[in-house]
Structures are given as C-alpha cells and as structure tokens.
Design a protein around this motif. Structure first.
Motif, PDB file in Angstrom:
ATOM      1  N   UNK A   1     -45.349 -46.031 -26.547  1.00  0.00           N
ATOM      2  CA  UNK A   1     -44.236 -45.562 -25.772  1.00  0.00           C
ATOM      3  C   UNK A   1     -45.183 -44.767 -24.394  1.00  0.00           C
ATOM      4  N   UNK A   2     -45.999 -44.302 -24.863  1.00  0.00           N
ATOM      5  CA  UNK A   2     -46.788 -43.958 -23.773  1.00  0.00           C
ATOM      6  C   UNK A   2     -47.184 -44.479 -23.000  1.00  0.00           C
ATOM      7  N   UNK A   3     -47.658 -46.027 -22.949  1.00  0.00           N
ATOM      8  CA  UNK A   3     -47.521 -46.737 -22.281  1.00  0.00           C
ATOM      9  C   UNK A   3     -46.568 -46.758 -21.190  1.00  0.00           C
ATOM     10  N   UNK A   4     -45.648 -46.629 -21.105  1.00  0.00           N
ATOM     11  CA  UNK A   4     -44.023 -46.799 -20.575  1.00  0.00           C
ATOM     12  C   UNK A   4     -43.675 -45.602 -19.820  1.00  0.00           C
ATOM     13  N   UNK A   5     -44.301 -44.539 -19.520  1.00  0.00           N
ATOM     14  CA  UNK A   5     -44.146 -43.585 -18.269  1.00  0.00           C
ATOM     15  C   UNK A   5     -44.607 -44.494 -16.585  1.00  0.00           C
TER      16      UNK A   5
ATOM     17  N   UNK B   1     -35.636 -43.302 -17.566  1.00  0.00           N
ATOM     18  CA  UNK B   1     -36.883 -42.821 -18.219  1.00  0.00           C
ATOM     19  C   UNK B   1     -36.432 -41.859 -18.864  1.00  0.00           C
ATOM     20  N   UNK B   2     -34.559 -41.194 -18.361  1.00  0.00           N
ATOM     21  CA  UNK B   2     -34.668 -40.471 -19.376  1.00  0.00           C
ATOM     22  C   UNK B   2     -34.952 -40.812 -21.128  1.00  0.00           C
ATOM     23  N   UNK B   3     -33.820 -42.039 -21.277  1.00  0.00           N
ATOM     24  CA  UNK B   3     -34.181 -42.511 -22.710  1.00  0.00           C
ATOM     25  C   UNK B   3     -35.729 -42.690 -22.922  1.00  0.00           C
ATOM     26  N   UNK B   4     -36.494 -42.969 -22.408  1.00  0.00           N
ATOM     27  CA  UNK B   4     -38.782 -42.561 -23.028  1.00  0.00           C
ATOM     28  C   UNK B   4     -38.384 -41.660 -23.271  1.00  0.00           C
ATOM     29  N   UNK B   5     -38.229 -40.439 -22.267  1.00  0.00           N
ATOM     30  CA  UNK B   5     -38.384 -38.907 -22.525  1.00  0.00           C
ATOM     31  C   UNK B   5     -37.923 -38.424 -24.304  1.00  0.00           C
ATOM     32  N   UNK B   6     -36.143 -38.791 -24.190  1.00  0.00           N
ATOM     33  CA  UNK B   6     -36.081 -38.505 -25.114  1.00  0.00           C
ATOM     34  C   UNK B   6     -36.369 -39.358 -26.769  1.00  0.00           C
ATOM     35  N   UNK B   7     -37.101 -40.295 -26.564  1.00  0.00           N
ATOM     36  CA  UNK B   7     -38.202 -40.869 -27.737  1.00  0.00           C
ATOM     37  C   UNK B   7     -38.689 -40.380 -27.919  1.00  0.00           C
ATOM     38  N   UNK B   8     -40.098 -40.079 -27.160  1.00  0.00           N
ATOM     39  CA  UNK B   8     -40.930 -39.383 -27.060  1.00  0.00           C
ATOM     40  C   UNK B   8     -40.560 -38.268 -27.494  1.00  0.00           C
ATOM     41  N   UNK B   9     -40.401 -36.889 -26.769  1.00  0.00           N
ATOM     42  CA  UNK B   9     -40.053 -35.630 -27.690  1.00  0.00           C
ATOM     43  C   UNK B   9     -39.573 -35.950 -29.182  1.00  0.00           C
ATOM     44  N   UNK B  10     -38.558 -36.594 -29.676  1.00  0.00           N
ATOM     45  CA  UNK B  10     -37.831 -36.899 -30.807  1.00  0.00           C
ATOM     46  C   UNK B  10     -39.047 -37.039 -31.504  1.00  0.00           C
ATOM     47  N   UNK B  11     -40.745 -37.849 -31.105  1.00  0.00           N
ATOM     48  CA  UNK B  11     -41.524 -38.021 -32.617  1.00  0.00           C
ATOM     49  C   UNK B  11     -42.645 -36.522 -32.760  1.00  0.00           C
ATOM     50  N   UNK B  12     -41.572 -35.611 -31.670  1.00  0.00           N
ATOM     51  CA  UNK B  12     -42.481 -34.423 -31.851  1.00  0.00           C
ATOM     52  C   UNK B  12     -44.317 -33.536 -32.041  1.00  0.00           C
ATOM     53  N   UNK B  13     -44.561 -33.428 -32.969  1.00  0.00           N
ATOM     54  CA  UNK B  13     -45.803 -32.906 -33.131  1.00  0.00           C
ATOM     55  C   UNK B  13     -46.818 -34.190 -32.614  1.00  0.00           C
ATOM     56  N   UNK B  14     -46.570 -35.920 -33.102  1.00  0.00           N
ATOM     57  CA  UNK B  14     -47.204 -36.376 -33.962  1.00  0.00           C
ATOM     58  C   UNK B  14     -47.457 -37.240 -31.906  1.00  0.00           C
TER      59      UNK B  14
ATOM     60  N   UNK C   1     -41.888 -52.760 -24.960  1.00  0.00           N
ATOM     61  CA  UNK C   1     -42.397 -52.703 -23.513  1.00  0.00           C
ATOM     62  C   UNK C   1     -41.854 -54.226 -22.950  1.00  0.00           C
ATOM     63  N   UNK C   2     -40.803 -54.413 -23.283  1.00  0.00           N
ATOM     64  CA  UNK C   2     -40.121 -55.465 -22.945  1.00  0.00           C
ATOM     65  C   UNK C   2     -39.839 -55.342 -21.711  1.00  0.00           C
ATOM     66  N   UNK C   3     -39.630 -56.597 -21.025  1.00  0.00           N
ATOM     67  CA  UNK C   3     -39.661 -56.389 -18.808  1.00  0.00           C
ATOM     68  C   UNK C   3     -37.816 -55.972 -18.752  1.00  0.00           C
ATOM     69  N   UNK C   4     -36.655 -56.299 -19.750  1.00  0.00           N
ATOM     70  CA  UNK C   4     -35.675 -55.923 -19.397  1.00  0.00           C
ATOM     71  C   UNK C   4     -35.199 -54.368 -20.043  1.00  0.00           C
ATOM     72  N   UNK C   5     -34.916 -53.409 -18.763  1.00  0.00           N
ATOM     73  CA  UNK C   5     -34.875 -52.495 -19.550  1.00  0.00           C
ATOM     74  C   UNK C   5     -34.172 -51.849 -19.769  1.00  0.00           C
ATOM     75  N   UNK C   6     -32.865 -52.558 -20.731  1.00  0.00           N
ATOM     76  CA  UNK C   6     -31.778 -51.984 -21.465  1.00  0.00           C
ATOM     77  C   UNK C   6     -32.249 -52.352 -23.508  1.00  0.00           C
TER      78      UNK C   6
END
Length: 222
Positions: free
Chosen positions: A143-147, A155-168, A113-118
């Motif tokens: 991760x969901x707290x960052x939507x 936003x795309x980076x976060x979406x990809x990370x969440x999707x990569x976690x699959x069913x979990x 949740x770092x304040x710096x996006x990168x």
C-alpha cells in the motif's frame, strides 16, 4: 442450474435487471436478494459489471451477500481477472462485504496497484477486510507504494486503508514519510497526522503535510 419452479416472481425480477429504468432494476435486485438461489449468482455478477447506477450496484452487492458464500466467492474471484474495470471493482467491493477469508489470496499486488483508481480503491478496502494478521505488514508495504497517487478521494481511501492496519503499517508509513518524492512524502505525512488526530480531517492533514514538506524535515518535530 434450474430455477425453483415456484419462483416466477424472481424470474421476472431477473428480467427486470435489464430494464431501462433504474428504479425497476433496483426493485429487481431487491427481489432477487430476498429469495436467494445459487442459480441467480451469475446473473447478479454479470449485471454488476455493467450497471451504471451506484444505488443499483449496491443493491446487487447486497443480493450477492445473501447467497451461499462458497459459490459466490469462487465466482467473484473469477471476475477479478476481467478486462472490464467495473467488473473487477465490483467483485472486490462485494468480496469485502462478504468477508470470506478464502478470497484473500486473490487480492494480488496487481489489483492493489491497478491502473484504474476505482479498482485499486476497492482492492485496498477488500485487502484490509480480509488480510490475515500475519500478513498485515507485507500488505502495508504494498500500500505504501501507492502514496501520492490520484486525487483527493483516492488518497483518502489509501490513507484510511493504511490507518486501518494499525501498528503493522508503522514501518512502511515512516519510510514513506522520508521518501525522496515530495508528493509521496506529503501524502504519507498527512496519513500519519490523520492517524493521530482523526477528527482533524483529511483536508487539514494534507495542508499541514504541505507545510511540513515545504519547510523541510525539521518541521516534522511539531
């Protein structure tokens, strides 16, 4: 640690990491990675924290992956506490490339949740690469707290990370899709759409999510 006496070319390369020319620094990083030695690790990490050129930073990361993992990972974990955002982001990026599980406990909620996006983006990628199977759901909840955060690339980076976690990630994603904040709900809906139809692209998913949020909950049935 003393440098190998025969590695005069690599010693010269270390000096080249400070050169004003990006092409010289790129060649220097290549040379150091080609002849790895533990004594070079600190030099490479220190340069990662200040190097302005993306291509050179990528070569520095490659050079670090060529060195002994236990020593490199320990030093990179120390770098995660740096006050310099680039130092944190590059250390996370390199840890994700090395893929050593011992780094997982160092990927803290504060980094995710770092304040710096990168920094946050690199933390998301590193976390997905390193998370143990039993902790994937807990990671998804963080991760969901960052939507809804940041611009398109973030936003795309976060979406990809969440999707990569699959069913979990499904419970956390579904909860975010019902969030009271429209920008959070929109991003979560776009992520769910993208997970079902990766070929549609993020822009399409976002536009579809905007329509759904504007029309209300019943529009999600389609």
């Amino acid at each position: 640690m003393a440098m190998p006496k025969q590695d005069t070319n690599t010693l010269r390369a270390l000096q080249g990491l400070e050169n004003g020319s990006p092409s010289v620094r790129l060649r220097a990083a290549l040379a150091v990675g080609t002849t790895p030695h533990e004594g070079f690790i600190d030099h490479l990490i220190e340069r990662c924290a200040v190097e302005p050129e993306f291509s050179v930073r990528e070569m520095l990361t490659w050079a670090l992956t060529r060195h002994p993992s236990p020593t490199t990972v320990t030093r990179l974990i120390d770098e995660l506490g740096s006050e310099r955002a680039q130092a944190r982001s590059q250390a996370l990026h390199t840890l994700s490339k090395i893929g050593d599980p011992q780094a997982w406990p160092a990927i803290t909620r504060a980094l995710l949740t770092d304040a710096d996006d990168e920094v946050a983006r690199c933390a998301w990628r590193a976390a997905v690469a390193l998370v143990p199977a039993g902790e994937r759901s807990a990671l998804a909840e963080v991760l969901a707290t960052q939507f809804g955060r940041g611009e398109r690339d973030t936003q795309l980076s976060l979406s990809r990370a969440v999707i990569a976690l699959g069913e979990a990630a499904v419970p956390a994603l579904r909860a975010a899709m019902m969030d009271g904040a429209p920008h959070v709900r929109q991003h979560a809906i776009a992520t769910e759409r993208l997970s079902r139809d990766p070929d549609a692209g993020f822009e399409f998913a976002i536009e579809e999510a905007k329509r759904i949020v504007a029309l209300g909950p019943n529009s999600q049935d389609g």
